[in-house]
Every structure is written in structure tokens, then in C-alpha cells.
Design a protein around this motif. Structure first.
Motif, PDB file in Angstrom:
ATOM      1  N   MET A  34      13.865  47.454  10.903  1.00  0.00           N
ATOM      2  CA  MET A  34      13.730  46.025  10.711  1.00  0.00           C
ATOM      3  C   MET A  34      12.349  45.585  11.200  1.00  0.00           C
ATOM      4  O   MET A  34      11.963  45.864  12.332  1.00  0.00           O
ATOM      5  CB  MET A  34      14.842  45.338  11.502  1.00  0.00           C
ATOM      6  CG  MET A  34      14.897  43.874  11.315  1.00  0.00           C
ATOM      7  SD  MET A  34      16.506  43.289  11.896  1.00  0.00           S
ATOM      8  CE  MET A  34      16.014  41.784  12.627  1.00  0.00           C
ATOM      9  N   PRO A  35      11.561  44.897  10.383  1.00  0.00           N
ATOM     10  CA  PRO A  35      10.222  44.499  10.800  1.00  0.00           C
ATOM     11  C   PRO A  35      10.266  43.450  11.901  1.00  0.00           C
ATOM     12  O   PRO A  35      11.160  42.622  11.969  1.00  0.00           O
ATOM     13  CB  PRO A  35       9.588  43.933   9.529  1.00  0.00           C
ATOM     14  CG  PRO A  35      10.672  43.791   8.535  1.00  0.00           C
ATOM     15  CD  PRO A  35      11.869  44.519   9.032  1.00  0.00           C
ATOM     16  N   ARG A  36       9.249  43.533  12.732  1.00  0.00           N
ATOM     17  CA  ARG A  36       9.109  42.539  13.810  1.00  0.00           C
ATOM     18  C   ARG A  36       8.121  41.476  13.371  1.00  0.00           C
ATOM     19  O   ARG A  36       7.168  41.757  12.661  1.00  0.00           O
ATOM     20  CB  ARG A  36       8.585  43.205  15.077  1.00  0.00           C
ATOM     21  CG  ARG A  36       9.588  44.091  15.755  1.00  0.00           C
ATOM     22  CD  ARG A  36       9.050  44.566  17.099  1.00  0.00           C
ATOM     23  NE  ARG A  36       7.691  45.064  17.041  1.00  0.00           N
ATOM     24  CZ  ARG A  36       7.356  46.308  16.748  1.00  0.00           C
ATOM     25  NH1 ARG A  36       8.270  47.182  16.455  1.00  0.00           N
ATOM     26  NH2 ARG A  36       6.107  46.681  16.743  1.00  0.00           N
ATOM     27  N   ASN A  37       8.327  40.248  13.837  1.00  0.00           N
ATOM     28  CA  ASN A  37       7.406  39.163  13.529  1.00  0.00           C
ATOM     29  C   ASN A  37       6.333  39.022  14.593  1.00  0.00           C
ATOM     30  O   ASN A  37       5.276  38.497  14.330  1.00  0.00           O
ATOM     31  CB  ASN A  37       8.164  37.844  13.376  1.00  0.00           C
ATOM     32  CG  ASN A  37       9.043  37.840  12.141  1.00  0.00           C
ATOM     33  OD1 ASN A  37       8.721  38.500  11.167  1.00  0.00           O
ATOM     34  ND2 ASN A  37      10.144  37.126  12.185  1.00  0.00           N
ATOM     35  N   ALA A  38       6.621  39.460  15.818  1.00  0.00           N
ATOM     36  CA  ALA A  38       5.670  39.309  16.912  1.00  0.00           C
ATOM     37  C   ALA A  38       5.381  40.682  17.524  1.00  0.00           C
ATOM     38  O   ALA A  38       6.265  41.531  17.595  1.00  0.00           O
ATOM     39  CB  ALA A  38       6.244  38.371  17.966  1.00  0.00           C
ATOM     40  N   PRO A  39       4.155  40.869  18.004  1.00  0.00           N
ATOM     41  CA  PRO A  39       3.844  42.143  18.659  1.00  0.00           C
ATOM     42  C   PRO A  39       4.661  42.311  19.947  1.00  0.00           C
ATOM     43  O   PRO A  39       5.030  41.323  20.584  1.00  0.00           O
ATOM     44  CB  PRO A  39       2.354  42.036  18.985  1.00  0.00           C
ATOM     45  CG  PRO A  39       1.861  40.796  18.343  1.00  0.00           C
ATOM     46  CD  PRO A  39       3.020  39.980  17.917  1.00  0.00           C
ATOM     47  N   LEU A  40       4.924  43.553  20.282  1.00  0.00           N
ATOM     48  CA  LEU A  40       5.611  43.834  21.536  1.00  0.00           C
ATOM     49  C   LEU A  40       4.690  43.478  22.706  1.00  0.00           C
ATOM     50  O   LEU A  40       3.471  43.600  22.596  1.00  0.00           O
ATOM     51  CB  LEU A  40       6.000  45.305  21.608  1.00  0.00           C
ATOM     52  CG  LEU A  40       7.027  45.788  20.588  1.00  0.00           C
ATOM     53  CD1 LEU A  40       7.168  47.295  20.653  1.00  0.00           C
ATOM     54  CD2 LEU A  40       8.356  45.114  20.823  1.00  0.00           C
ATOM     55  N   PRO A  41       5.264  43.070  23.848  1.00  0.00           N
ATOM     56  CA  PRO A  41       4.423  42.696  24.994  1.00  0.00           C
ATOM     57  C   PRO A  41       3.793  43.909  25.677  1.00  0.00           C
ATOM     58  O   PRO A  41       2.867  43.763  26.464  1.00  0.00           O
ATOM     59  CB  PRO A  41       5.407  41.994  25.934  1.00  0.00           C
ATOM     60  CG  PRO A  41       6.748  42.524  25.558  1.00  0.00           C
ATOM     61  CD  PRO A  41       6.677  42.830  24.087  1.00  0.00           C
ATOM     62  N   VAL A  42       4.278  45.108  25.362  1.00  0.00           N
ATOM     63  CA  VAL A  42       3.775  46.341  25.968  1.00  0.00           C
ATOM     64  C   VAL A  42       3.655  47.395  24.880  1.00  0.00           C
ATOM     65  O   VAL A  42       4.447  47.400  23.934  1.00  0.00           O
ATOM     66  CB  VAL A  42       4.778  46.791  27.060  1.00  0.00           C
ATOM     67  CG1 VAL A  42       5.049  48.255  27.050  1.00  0.00           C
ATOM     68  CG2 VAL A  42       4.342  46.336  28.421  1.00  0.00           C
ATOM     69  N   ASP A  43       2.670  48.255  24.983  1.00  0.00           N
ATOM     70  CA  ASP A  43       2.517  49.349  24.028  1.00  0.00           C
ATOM     71  C   ASP A  43       3.546  50.424  24.362  1.00  0.00           C
ATOM     72  O   ASP A  43       3.445  51.080  25.409  1.00  0.00           O
ATOM     73  CB  ASP A  43       1.101  49.920  24.115  1.00  0.00           C
ATOM     74  CG  ASP A  43       0.858  51.079  23.165  1.00  0.00           C
ATOM     75  OD1 ASP A  43       1.797  51.515  22.460  1.00  0.00           O
ATOM     76  OD2 ASP A  43      -0.290  51.568  23.137  1.00  0.00           O
TER      77      ASP A  43
END
Length: 178
Positions: A1-10
Motif C-alpha cells: 500500500m503506498p504511503r502519502n507521507a515519508p517515514l520519520p526515520v530511514d
């Protein structure tokens, strides 16, 4: 499922931290490389798939049409397509079956080898691949996410990795003309 926002951590950096914490420091760099390349592949493929979807093409179908369109006469032996695309013969056969079903390519008897087939791009296939190539150039290839120097450096490094894995050899020098 695609995310709309980047994750807060790599998550890959976190995986590397965990690798080191678990005593696998000698493997942490390689794990990070492999995982990073795999994730970059997913991100690029998502952009490619989104660009090709309106044309009803998968990347495999696009590659086959593009390969055929690059030939002088729009045709090549099936064995040559398999070798150039570097995929399993069954995958190429399935891709060609779908292209033939959609009237984007045809199979013809090989002119010399009665057991082999020639693949031929149709006019509809040529038109479609030209339109799809223009879209890929605009939406993906012209702006892959790195500047020109970075792109060249990544390509150079990955080519070294591929060559080291036996993917290709340097071409032999051509003999001097007589």
C-alpha cells in the motif's frame, strides 16, 4: 500500500543500526547496500508502472516492444530477445503471448531455423511504444531523482557490481582494418 507521507526515520538506517547491535558489523554495509538497491528498485518501478498504466503496458511488455522497435526491420529471433532481456525464456514467451494477443507483435517462422520463431512489432505496437517512451522520458528518465553527475556515478558503480558478478564483460577491441 503506498504511503502519502515519508517515514520519520530511514528504516534501512535503522536496520543497519540493528545489524551492528546484533554483532553483524561485518555484514552491515552489504545488507544496507542490498536493501537500499532493492528499495530504490521498488520506488523506480512504481514510477514506471504508473507511467505505463495508461498505455496498458507492464515494464516487461514495454521492454519487448522497445527492443523490437530498435531493430532495423522491427523483427528479431525469439532467442535474441531472451538473451538481450536477460530473463527466463518462459517470461519472454508469456510477454510475447500477451503482445500477440493484443496485436502489438506477431510471431513469424524463422527464415532459416524451422524450430525458431521471429518476433515482429506491428504498426500498432510501434505507435504504442513510441508514445510510452515519450511518457517514460518525461515522467521518469529525465528526472530520476538524482542530478546528472550523481546519476552517472550510480550507473558506474552498479556497472562495476554487475561486471564483478559476471553479468557482462568488456567488449574485445576490434582488429585494425587491413
Amino acid at each position: 500500500m503506498p504511503r502519502n507521507a515519508p517515514l520519520p526515520v530511514d528504516p534501512i538506517a535503522e536496520a543497519k543500526r540493528q545489524w551492528i547491535a546484533h554483532g553483524w558489523e561485518d555484514s552491515a554495509g552489504g545488507m544496507t547496500l542490498v536493501t537500499s538497491v532493492m528499495r530504490a528498485h521498488q520506488l523506480l518501478l512504481a514510477r514506471i508502472d504508473a507511467t505505463l498504466k495508461p498505455f496498458g503496458l507492464s515494464f516487461a511488455r514495454y521492454e519487448m516492444l522497445r527492443l523490437l522497435a530498435f531493430t532495423r526491420q522491427g523483427r528479431m529471433p525469439m532467442a535474441s530477445a531472451i538473451a538481450r532481456l536477460q530473463v527466463h525464456p518462459t517470461s519472454v514467451t508469456n510477454t510475447v503471448d500477451r503482445l500477440v494477443r493484443d496485436e502489438l507483435a506477431e510471431r513469424e517462422p524463422h527464415p532459416v531455423d524451422g524450430r525458431a520463431a521471429m518476433l515482429v512489432i506491428t504498426d500498432a505496437g510501434r505507435d504504442l511504444v513510441e508514445r510510452a517512451t515519450a511518457a517514460l522520458n518525461t515522467n521518469v528518465f529525465e528526472s530520476p531523482g538524482l542530478d546528472a553527475d550523481e546519476t552517472a556515478e550510480v550507473v558506474r558503480l552498479i556497472a562495476r557490481l554487475r561486471k564483478g558478478a559476471g553479468d557482462f564483460t568488456d567488449p574485445r577491441p576490434q582488429p585494425e582494418p587491413l
